[in-house]
Design an enzyme around this catalytic site. Sequence first.
Site, PDB file in Angstrom:
ATOM      1  CB  THR A 257      -6.223  -7.458  -5.698  1.00 41.41           C
ATOM      2  OG1 THR A 257      -6.456  -8.281  -4.403  1.00 41.41           O
ATOM      3  CG2 THR A 257      -7.600  -6.536  -6.096  1.00 41.41           C
TER       4      THR A 257
ATOM      5  CB  SER B 131      -0.027  -9.291   1.432  1.00 39.18           C
ATOM      6  OG  SER B 131      -0.969  -8.721   1.818  1.00 39.18           O
TER       7      SER B 131
ATOM      8  CB  THR C 134      -4.465  -4.185  -0.018  1.00 43.91           C
ATOM      9  OG1 THR C 134      -6.259  -5.172   0.132  1.00 43.91           O
ATOM     10  CG2 THR C 134      -4.850  -3.315  -1.070  1.00 43.91           C
TER      11      THR C 134
END
EC number: 3.5.1.38
Length: 330
Positions: free
Chosen positions: A15, A62, A95
Amino acid sequence: MTAKANIVVIGTGGTIAGQGKASVNTSTYMCSVLGIDEILGSIPHAGELANLRAEQLLQTGSENFNNTHLLAIGNRVAELLARNDVDGVVITHGTDTIEETAYFLHLTLKSAKPVVVVGSMRPPSAMSSDAALNLYDALAVATHPSSRGLGTLVVANNEIHTARDVVKSNSFKLDAFRSPYGALGYVIEGAPRYYRRPARAHTLDTPWSITTLRSLPKVDIVYAYGALEPGAISAITANARGLIYVGTGNGNVASHLIDPLRDAARRGVHVVRASRTGSGIVLHNGAQPDHEYGWLTVDDQIPQKARILLTLALTQTDDTAALQAVFERY
Ligand code: DGL
């Protein structure tokens, strides 16, 4: 005046590299589209903190990171840390799985130089984005001498967390990162303030070095609920070396799943009881007779951290007692 530190910033996506259509899009946006140079370009004042060099290693969310990605990130960070002209590394990262990558680095890098993993919950294009400040804070932490020797750190929302403990615990809020025993410190006005140090062994005090890891054994995770069927256990353990069994409460196991898990252990799969509660200890030989069944238990590691730890432990031993000791030490 002391010379500025040399920090390398590695971009991997997430992000923090995202872009929404409008500033109101705090949660709907394209992920992993901005290059690391562009992201750094939005905080020109960061150049006052350190001499910065940017590198784009990956450009993906991720949630896609597998063991190969972990090895690639670890190897590149290790190469950089070995250089005399590099004082620290910052990794921009999605994240979703930041807690796994950070813990992997925490256990496998052989350096006291600061390594900071950072992401954001809102893309740089959104109102009240945390991207610029989180990255600025991460650079401030990586630059500071007091960050040396603490292992890998995760910086978010003005807090500095140890990689061992931090977990993403909210899907959209800025205040998403939690460590069960609290953050190590804060970052304010471009400077870290520490109040605690990591208690468990890491980096220079572990037996695992990224430079000698060629591949990683397969360790899977299964999440327990009352209607979980025995076939799921046999399927997931068919070609795994280890299984993190995310049991109810104190890592408990439904009676109809005891036999499939014992079968897996007899076939040489290392079964580790963990807890789906999100925090606390799983007591060895507590809810289940682990010793009799040949099972292991986590100490307080949440399932995704336990997977990283068991994966590394299995690169060196298959001995049950030695594997159990790893959960008590790291
Ligand atoms: N695609 C998710 C990731 O890279 C976005 C989440 C985030 O970065 O906050 O983990």
